[in-house]
Design a protein around this motif. Sequence first.
Motif, mmCIF file in Angstrom:
data_model
loop_
_atom_site.group_PDB
_atom_site.id
_atom_site.type_symbol
_atom_site.label_atom_id
_atom_site.label_comp_id
_atom_site.label_asym_id
_atom_site.label_seq_id
_atom_site.Cartn_x
_atom_site.Cartn_y
_atom_site.Cartn_z
ATOM 1 N N GLU A 30 -5.348 -2.766 9.763
ATOM 2 C CA GLU A 30 -6.271 -1.620 10.388
ATOM 3 C C GLU A 30 -5.481 -0.591 11.008
ATOM 4 O OE1 GLU A 30 -9.191 -1.646 14.001
ATOM 5 O OE2 GLU A 30 -9.997 -2.765 12.379
ATOM 6 N N LYS A 31 -4.041 -0.925 11.521
ATOM 7 C CA LYS A 31 -3.418 0.333 12.093
ATOM 8 C C LYS A 31 -2.741 1.059 10.857
ATOM 9 C CE LYS A 31 0.956 1.138 14.709
ATOM 10 N NZ LYS A 31 2.026 0.281 15.467
ATOM 11 N N ALA B 78 -14.301 5.703 14.012
ATOM 12 C CA ALA B 78 -13.455 4.514 14.317
ATOM 13 C C ALA B 78 -13.304 3.750 13.300
ATOM 14 C CB ALA B 78 -14.128 3.827 15.390
ATOM 15 N N THR B 79 -11.821 3.446 13.169
ATOM 16 C CA THR B 79 -11.682 2.601 11.899
ATOM 17 C C THR B 79 -12.273 1.161 11.722
ATOM 18 O OG1 THR B 79 -9.304 3.439 12.003
ATOM 19 C CG2 THR B 79 -9.503 1.445 10.645
ATOM 20 N N GLU B 80 -12.790 0.801 10.588
ATOM 21 C CA GLU B 80 -13.639 -0.375 10.479
ATOM 22 C C GLU B 80 -12.774 -1.176 9.525
ATOM 23 O OE1 GLU B 80 -17.311 0.964 9.266
ATOM 24 O OE2 GLU B 80 -17.878 2.016 11.192
ATOM 25 N N GLY C 202 3.579 -0.344 -2.788
ATOM 26 C CA GLY C 202 3.380 -1.033 -1.656
ATOM 27 C C GLY C 202 2.759 -0.283 -0.468
ATOM 28 N N LYS C 203 2.776 1.070 -0.593
ATOM 29 C CA LYS C 203 2.397 1.840 0.946
ATOM 30 C C LYS C 203 0.864 1.678 0.762
ATOM 31 C CE LYS C 203 6.398 4.853 0.568
ATOM 32 N NZ LYS C 203 6.665 6.357 0.491
ATOM 33 N N PRO C 204 0.322 2.009 2.089
ATOM 34 C CA PRO C 204 -1.138 2.119 2.298
ATOM 35 C C PRO C 204 -1.554 3.525 1.661
ATOM 36 C CG PRO C 204 0.266 2.496 4.299
ATOM 37 C CD PRO C 204 1.151 1.856 3.329
ATOM 38 N N LEU C 205 -2.418 3.630 0.848
ATOM 39 C CA LEU C 205 -2.971 4.905 0.283
ATOM 40 C C LEU C 205 -4.427 4.753 0.322
ATOM 41 C CD1 LEU C 205 -0.822 4.514 -3.145
ATOM 42 C CD2 LEU C 205 -0.317 6.147 -1.026
ATOM 43 N N VAL C 206 -5.025 6.155 0.270
ATOM 44 C CA VAL C 206 -6.589 6.228 0.178
ATOM 45 C C VAL C 206 -6.827 5.935 -1.265
ATOM 46 C CG1 VAL C 206 -8.480 8.072 0.071
ATOM 47 C CG2 VAL C 206 -6.474 7.998 1.951
ATOM 48 N N SER D 293 -19.274 10.836 5.389
ATOM 49 C CA SER D 293 -18.540 10.444 4.227
ATOM 50 C C SER D 293 -17.660 9.173 4.801
ATOM 51 C CB SER D 293 -18.014 11.190 3.493
ATOM 52 O OG SER D 293 -17.518 10.469 2.028
ATOM 53 N N ARG D 294 -16.817 8.684 3.950
ATOM 54 C CA ARG D 294 -16.017 7.590 4.537
ATOM 55 C C ARG D 294 -15.071 7.365 3.160
ATOM 56 N NH1 ARG D 294 -16.932 2.839 6.671
ATOM 57 N NH2 ARG D 294 -18.646 3.308 7.619
ATOM 58 N N LEU D 295 -13.787 6.908 3.744
ATOM 59 C CA LEU D 295 -12.812 6.308 2.591
ATOM 60 C C LEU D 295 -12.320 4.991 3.185
ATOM 61 C CD1 LEU D 295 -9.702 6.647 4.372
ATOM 62 C CD2 LEU D 295 -10.356 8.989 4.194
ATOM 63 N N THR D 296 -11.571 4.485 2.060
ATOM 64 C CA THR D 296 -10.909 3.044 1.989
ATOM 65 C C THR D 296 -9.755 3.050 1.706
ATOM 66 O OG1 THR D 296 -13.114 1.993 1.745
ATOM 67 C CG2 THR D 296 -10.979 0.819 1.332
ATOM 68 N N VAL D 297 -8.764 2.600 2.575
ATOM 69 C CA VAL D 297 -7.264 2.433 2.308
ATOM 70 C C VAL D 297 -6.724 0.975 1.709
ATOM 71 C CG1 VAL D 297 -5.067 2.591 3.391
ATOM 72 C CG2 VAL D 297 -6.959 3.850 4.469
ATOM 73 N N VAL D 298 -5.983 1.167 0.676
ATOM 74 C CA VAL D 298 -5.687 -0.114 -0.061
ATOM 75 C C VAL D 298 -4.179 0.110 -0.254
ATOM 76 C CG1 VAL D 298 -7.795 -0.129 -1.439
ATOM 77 C CG2 VAL D 298 -5.874 1.293 -2.249
ATOM 78 N N ARG D 299 -3.469 -0.898 -0.556
ATOM 79 C CA ARG D 299 -2.093 -0.981 -0.726
ATOM 80 C C ARG D 299 -1.844 -0.713 -2.363
ATOM 81 N NH1 ARG D 299 1.303 -2.211 2.638
ATOM 82 N NH2 ARG D 299 -0.098 -3.437 3.965
ATOM 83 N N GLY D 300 -0.910 0.450 -2.253
ATOM 84 C CA GLY D 300 -0.420 1.015 -3.732
ATOM 85 C C GLY D 300 0.158 -0.161 -4.400
ATOM 86 N N THR D 301 -0.355 -0.390 -5.669
ATOM 87 C CA THR D 301 -0.056 -1.458 -6.504
ATOM 88 C C THR D 301 1.568 -1.461 -6.901
ATOM 89 O OG1 THR D 301 -0.472 -0.218 -8.603
ATOM 90 C CG2 THR D 301 -1.949 -1.852 -7.635
#
Length: 532
Positions: A42-43, A96-98, A134-138, A123-131
């Motif tokens: 979440e951070k 707030a981050t969910e 390895g960094k968190p990316l939108v 709107s909203r966005l989701t953060v995933v880990r780059g394949t």
Amino acid sequence: MVGGTAYGVYALVGNAGDGGAGDRATTNRAATAAKGSGPVTEKEAAATAKAFLAAWAAGDEATAAALTNNAQAAQTAVADYRAKAMVSKAVITPGATEGASVPFKVEAEVAHEGTAKPLVYDSRLTVVRGTESGKPLVDWQPSVIHPQLQKDEKLRAGTPASPPVKAVDRNGKELTPEQYPSLRPVLDSLRKTYGEKTGGTPGVELWIEPAAQDAPRRSLLTLVEGKPGEIRTVLDADVQAAAEKAVAQHPEASVVAVQPSTGDILAVANHRRDGFNAAMQGRRAPGSTMKIVTAAMLLEKGLVAADRPADCPQSVSWDGKVFHNLNNFSLKGQPFSTSFAKSCNTAFIGLIDEVHDNAALPRTAKEAFGIGLDWKTGIPSQDGSVPVTSGPAAAAEYIGQGAIQMNPLNVASITATARTGVFRQPVLVKASLDGRALAAAPRALAPGVSAQLVKMMKQAAGPGGTAAGAMSSVGGSDKGAKTGSAEVDGAAAPDSWFTGFRGDVAAAAMVEGGGHGGDSAGPIVATVLNAS
């Protein structure tokens, strides 16, 4: 100067700071985030979202794009937001981050040649880990820019090619997307097709540019009013209002009502997250509502008659595949009309060997019911498909499974044809408006077949029939119906289908994942029939 106006002020407010040094520091920290592993925390999601939104708010498309997992698409979209959507100001407020998801609010202003209008949305966005990194990316989706944007769609502003239209129903009542929300894609299509033919003049708008060239633009905001031309549809505002209310009770629901004596479409309504006009353009297996067509084929071949006994065992086998009835029920010594009313699968599939022609059902569907004949309704629509198949797939088609693809418009038309014995191509606007040629079926149903289909549909809507519960609320005695449940690979529940008629109105509904036809789709059709 961009798009005729100076680029104004973008600002990120809320948890991300005030658009100054704090935002730049947040962006820099996210851009240099260490490589991680496992699910995004979440951070990490909060920090990445703040950095992306700060870069977007600052108009820094390169930095914003670098914080996503699709830099090329994101950079173009963020740059176009200012340059081609004419957004001169934007205040973006994160929520707030969910988990890995971050909602945000955009309060923007669209400006063109001295005229400005507010544009506010969530709107909203989701953060995933780059394949690879390895960094968190939108996780880049067009809906990050605007929630109504779908794959490969774009925001654009200016003077559209098609002037606006004022659509009215068969009695002259205006049809607006504010009063009839699910008509929005229909009205957009009418504008694309007939806008230049109705004498209107375009204004200045913000719209969604579709990915498909033949799809209509979807207007989001009007900056300068154009002059609409009037177009008369054959819709009925009262039936449409009932359809809107009915589909709103179920997610992913669609319904169409037609007039069997004319082919006029009286109502078309959808309640879907994606805004797709599934009622007229969907392609799904229709389940046992297809038994209307199968019954017609069997009746025409003399293999069954409504009052003649028909076998309905618990199961039958065809080419190595076993087909069952719901809960393995069986009927003994009962007429075919009862097998129809109780939706006995085996009574239909069990006759495939006697038919001895896998093309017979597709041929009946096309030649008598008009399925697959290139319908020209006035807006984009799908006219259904019953392909010639073999083996178990051919047997599955007898009960509306397998390769068959239809939508509520097709199934409502099937009921209308069963009701009158003659296919009349459904229309939303009369062909006389533009001189288009309507599809014509090569033949009518054989003598006596329509009467038997109507009789069996009435029995299905009566005591003991699968449609009895839903149709019990429909007034009058001149009514009939057929239920359907279509299995979908990977789905937790089957699609719910239901079609019925009352007097000179036929309707069909589908609810994706809605279960038994009488449970979800049935009440929708009942509501529409009662409004007619």
